[in-house]
Write an enzyme that holds these catalytic residues in place. Structure first.
Site, mmCIF file in Angstrom:
data_model
loop_
_atom_site.group_PDB
_atom_site.id
_atom_site.type_symbol
_atom_site.label_atom_id
_atom_site.label_comp_id
_atom_site.label_asym_id
_atom_site.label_seq_id
_atom_site.Cartn_x
_atom_site.Cartn_y
_atom_site.Cartn_z
ATOM 1 C CD GLN A 1 55.441 -17.441 -49.499
ATOM 2 O OE1 GLN A 1 54.258 -17.625 -49.708
ATOM 3 N NE2 GLN A 1 55.964 -16.243 -49.428
ATOM 4 C CB SER B 1 50.357 -23.068 -47.614
ATOM 5 O OG SER B 1 49.863 -21.755 -47.717
ATOM 6 C CG LEU B 2 52.837 -22.438 -52.413
ATOM 7 C CD1 LEU B 2 53.155 -22.959 -53.811
ATOM 8 C CD2 LEU B 2 53.835 -21.388 -52.020
ATOM 9 N NE ARG C 1 46.997 -19.372 -51.592
ATOM 10 C CZ ARG C 1 47.966 -19.707 -50.761
ATOM 11 N NH1 ARG C 1 49.227 -19.406 -51.059
ATOM 12 N NH2 ARG C 1 47.693 -20.356 -49.637
ATOM 13 C CG HIS D 1 47.619 -20.091 -43.765
ATOM 14 N ND1 HIS D 1 46.662 -20.567 -44.631
ATOM 15 C CD2 HIS D 1 48.809 -20.269 -44.381
ATOM 16 C CE1 HIS D 1 47.262 -21.028 -45.724
ATOM 17 N NE2 HIS D 1 48.561 -20.855 -45.588
ATOM 18 C CD GLN E 1 45.365 -23.027 -49.118
ATOM 19 O OE1 GLN E 1 45.541 -21.965 -49.675
ATOM 20 N NE2 GLN E 1 45.888 -24.180 -49.529
#
Length: 311
Positions: free
Chosen positions: A10, A95-96, A120, A204, A253
């Site tokens: 992102q 991440s994603l 998510r 996170h 995560q």
């Protein structure tokens, strides 16, 4: 020569992402159409035309970035004969982007990946009321110093190391007051810059615990297969192929640190000398070049990139 395929996270989204690819290649159009159908939303139109404020929403940005990345992979498969199982030693995503990597490697199907990322994004946005959380990038700080600053700034609140991107860039995440304290402490400790990030939630960090529980429930029902190539996981900075380990990592995560610097160093130590970033932007390409000495790193997101780097 070993190759790793990388998938952005992102912040890389931009109006027009994937549009030229869709106009040039039927394989790309098919990806965008399948994602649109899975979400019951014309996400591709939002990607191509905006408005930017709507594209930037976490619930839209996450599946949009994945869709562009997978469109690149499908185009390379059709136009250039890419076979990930043959041509890649590893895949990794920020991440994603880890979901994009898993989808590219065949561990998740495309429609399921889009639906999981929509859940998510919604879950991460809903976990903390707007304005109560924050994130900040420390430029000129390595992991150890950033961790010390986070501990000192917490004072009973949450202040976690969210991303270790390497090259002296570490991101902190948590309660807004704690992040504000961390920025002030960072300046006192000689960190070059401490920059509050324009994000809608403290990603996170431990504040994402409600989102982690929602993802645990969503992933429990997801079909996860063994990937065709090992996926280097954010939370372990090491390779994973077991479906149940993948499921656990994706839950962990949500609150855990993105250990990107360690992931890149692990790939370099494992003999990877070529990195191919698939999708929007060139952030991971730059990081790979900085962290893995002598490596060749390219980004592919447009028809011109496919022509120049697709072989």
């Amino acid at each position: 020569m070993k190759t790793a395929f990388l998938f952005p996270g992102q912040g890389s989204q931009a109006i027009g992402m994937g549009q030229a690819l869709a106009e040039a290649f039927p394989a790309a159009r098919a990806v965008f159409e399948e994602v649109d159908a899975a979400l019951g939303q014309k996400l591709s139109r939002l990607m191509f035309e905006g408005p930017e404020a709507e594209l930037t929403l976490t619930a839209n940005a996450q599946p949009a970035l994945m869709a562009h990345s997978l469109a690149v992979i499908r185009v390379l498969e059709v136009e250039k004969g890419l076979d990930l199982a043959r041509d890649a030693a590893f895949v990794a995503g920020h991440s994603l982007g880890e979901y994009s990597a898993l989808c590219a490697a065949g561990a998740l199907n495309l429609a399921e990946t889009a639906r999981l990322l929509r859940i998510r994004g919604d879950a991460m946005q809903a976990a903390v009321p707007v304005g109560e959380g924050a994130m900040a990038a420390l430029l000129g700080a390595e992991w150890e110093l950033a961790s010390e600053i986070a501990r000192e700034a917490a004072q009973g609140a949450v202040c976690d190391v969210a991303n270790d991107n390497g090259g002296g860039q570490v991101v902190l995440s948590g309660d807004k007051a704690a992040i504000d304290r961390a920025c002030a402490i960072a300046r006192e400790r000689g960190v070059k810059r401490a920059i509050p990030l324009p994000v809608s939630a403290p990603f996170h960090s431990r504040l994402m615990a409600p989102a982690a529980e929602r993802m645990r429930a969503a992933l429990a029902d997801a079909e996860i297969r063994a990937p065709q190539v090992p996926v280097v996981a954010n939370v372990t900075a090491g390779p994973v192929s077991d479906p149940e380990a993948i499921r656990k990592n994706l839950v962990d995560q949500v609150c855990g640190s993105v250990r990107w610097r360690e992931s890149m160093l692990w790939l370099g130590a494992s003999g990877v000398t070529r990195f191919i970033e698939c999708g929007t932007g060139k952030v991971l390409t730059g990081i790979a070049k900085r962290l893995v000495a002598g490596s060749d790193a390219v980004s592919i997101g447009t028809p011109e990139d496919v022509a120049a780097h697709g072989d």
